[in-house]
Design an enzyme around this catalytic site. Structure first.
Site, PDB file in Angstrom:
ATOM      1  N   SER A   1       1.053  -1.377  -0.330  1.00 44.63           N
ATOM      2  CA  SER A   1      -0.339   0.107  -0.527  1.00 44.63           C
ATOM      3  C   SER A   1       0.791   0.910  -0.209  1.00 44.63           C
ATOM      4  O   SER A   1       0.053   2.587  -0.714  1.00 44.63           O
ATOM      5  CB  SER A   1      -0.676   0.537   1.442  1.00 44.63           C
ATOM      6  OG  SER A   1      -0.404  -0.628   2.658  1.00 44.63           O
ATOM      7  N   GLU A   2       1.538   1.144   1.043  1.00 42.96           N
ATOM      8  CA  GLU A   2       2.995   2.243   0.212  1.00 42.96           C
ATOM      9  C   GLU A   2       3.979   1.749   0.993  1.00 42.96           C
ATOM     10  O   GLU A   2       4.693   0.748   1.573  1.00 42.96           O
ATOM     11  CB  GLU A   2       2.877   2.938   1.703  1.00 42.96           C
ATOM     12  CG  GLU A   2       2.168   4.350   1.343  1.00 42.96           C
ATOM     13  CD  GLU A   2       0.842   4.250   1.443  1.00 42.96           C
ATOM     14  OE1 GLU A   2      -0.004   5.056   1.397  1.00 42.96           O
ATOM     15  OE2 GLU A   2      -0.087   3.248   2.325  1.00 42.96           O
ATOM     16  N   THR A   3       5.192   2.398   0.134  1.00 48.30           N
ATOM     17  CA  THR A   3       6.588   2.193  -0.324  1.00 48.30           C
ATOM     18  C   THR A   3       6.846   4.402  -0.125  1.00 48.30           C
ATOM     19  O   THR A   3       6.516   4.789  -0.083  1.00 48.30           O
ATOM     20  CB  THR A   3       7.593   2.287  -1.232  1.00 48.30           C
ATOM     21  OG1 THR A   3       6.590   0.482  -1.306  1.00 48.30           O
ATOM     22  CG2 THR A   3       8.835   1.703  -1.004  1.00 48.30           C
TER      23      THR A   3
ATOM     24  N   HIS B   1       1.160   4.254   8.957  1.00 49.25           N
ATOM     25  CA  HIS B   1       1.771   2.783   8.626  1.00 49.25           C
ATOM     26  C   HIS B   1       2.981   3.151   8.591  1.00 49.25           C
ATOM     27  O   HIS B   1       4.082   2.789   8.856  1.00 49.25           O
ATOM     28  CB  HIS B   1       1.124   2.451   8.397  1.00 49.25           C
ATOM     29  CG  HIS B   1       1.044   1.778   7.238  1.00 49.25           C
ATOM     30  ND1 HIS B   1       0.576   2.652   5.776  1.00 49.25           N
ATOM     31  CD2 HIS B   1       1.837   0.970   6.314  1.00 49.25           C
ATOM     32  CE1 HIS B   1       0.544   1.719   4.615  1.00 49.25           C
ATOM     33  NE2 HIS B   1       1.866   1.178   4.991  1.00 49.25           N
TER      34      HIS B   1
END
Length: 260
Positions: free
Chosen positions: A43-45, A71
């Site tokens: 979902s995120e890097t 997060h």
């Protein structure tokens, strides 16, 4: 390039929200960062570079760069504490959402984020069809936020992701209700960013915390995100800021084979 995968808002692996973390000596191009995030398909890097005493931090979904991510910020602080600055008690990040501070307290990390009180909006038939239930209230900040009747509605929700993606307002869609064993529960959906469900969304709590603080007349709350993985967040309302705390667990450490 060193690369880490950290499960944030988790006390064991396969819980919470996995984030990819890259700590860089110097910036690479935005195109390369986007390619890495798309390849990771998390979902995120997050990408961080130390600048003087602080860190510049950027977040990318598989589809685009975003302005705020909880997060992956927690996960970045965890990586820095474990591998780069083990004596540090806090980390300061310069971001698109201003200065963000993460403090360490034993094995928990506390985020200091902006409070974003959502504005009430009318409930449309398109919203009802996309969610598959009729919410009791609807709000808009960066994301759409819907209040449902109870925890069971949040847990059992099966939205139409194509229809959510077509809603004209909001980057993401968050649903919430009072909890049975915690103060409030939620789920988060970002099909516009190629993330159908975000397992635990810290930035959504910039809306949830001021909302539930007013509704419950409390400043300290415990929240649970009811995705399949699940995650627990310890929340504090402080006027124009919110505190969001949780644990993190290292899942993987690797080297990315890139031509720098």
């Amino acid at each position: 390039m060193k690369y880490y995968v950290v499960d944030a808002f988790a006390t064991r692996i396969f819980e919470g929200n996995p984030a990819g973390i890259c700590i860089l000596d110097r910036w690479i191009s935005p195109e390369q960062m986007q390619q890495i995030a798309t390849e990771n398909n998390l979902s995120e890097t997050a990408f961080a570079v130390k600048e003087d005493e602080d860190y510049r931090l950027r977040w990318f979904t598989p589809a685009a760069e975003i302005d705020l991510c909880g997060h992956a910020t927690l996960a970045t602080a965890f990586v820095l504490a474990q591998f780069y600055e083990p004596e540090a008690e806090q980390f300061v990040f310069r971001t698109l959402s201003g200065t963000l501070v993460v403090k360490r307290s034993e094995d928990r990390y506390e985020l200091d984020f902006p409070s974003r009180i959502p504005e009430p909006i009318a409930i449309s038939e398109d919203m009802i069809q996309a969610l598959g239930v009729t919410p009791s209230e609807a709000y808009l900040s960066r994301d759409l936020m819907f209040v449902l009747e109870n925890e069971e509605q949040v847990r059992n929700l099966t939205p139409d992701f194509s229809a959510l993606k077509s809603l004209p307002d909001g980057l993401g869609v968050n649903v919430t209700a009072r909890g049975n064993e915690v103060d409030f529960v939620s789920r988060s959906f970002f099909p516009k960013l190629q993330v159908n469900e975000d397992p635990v969304c810290g930035s959504a709590h910039c809306n949830f915390i001021p909302f539930w603080s007013q509704r419950l007349n409390k400043t300290e709350m415990v929240a649970r995100q009811l995705s399949k993985r699940g995650g627990t967040l310890y929340c504090t309302a402080q006027g124009e800021r919110v505190k969001i705390a949780g644990n993190a667990v290292l899942y993987a450490e690797a080297d990315l084979k890139l031509d720098m």
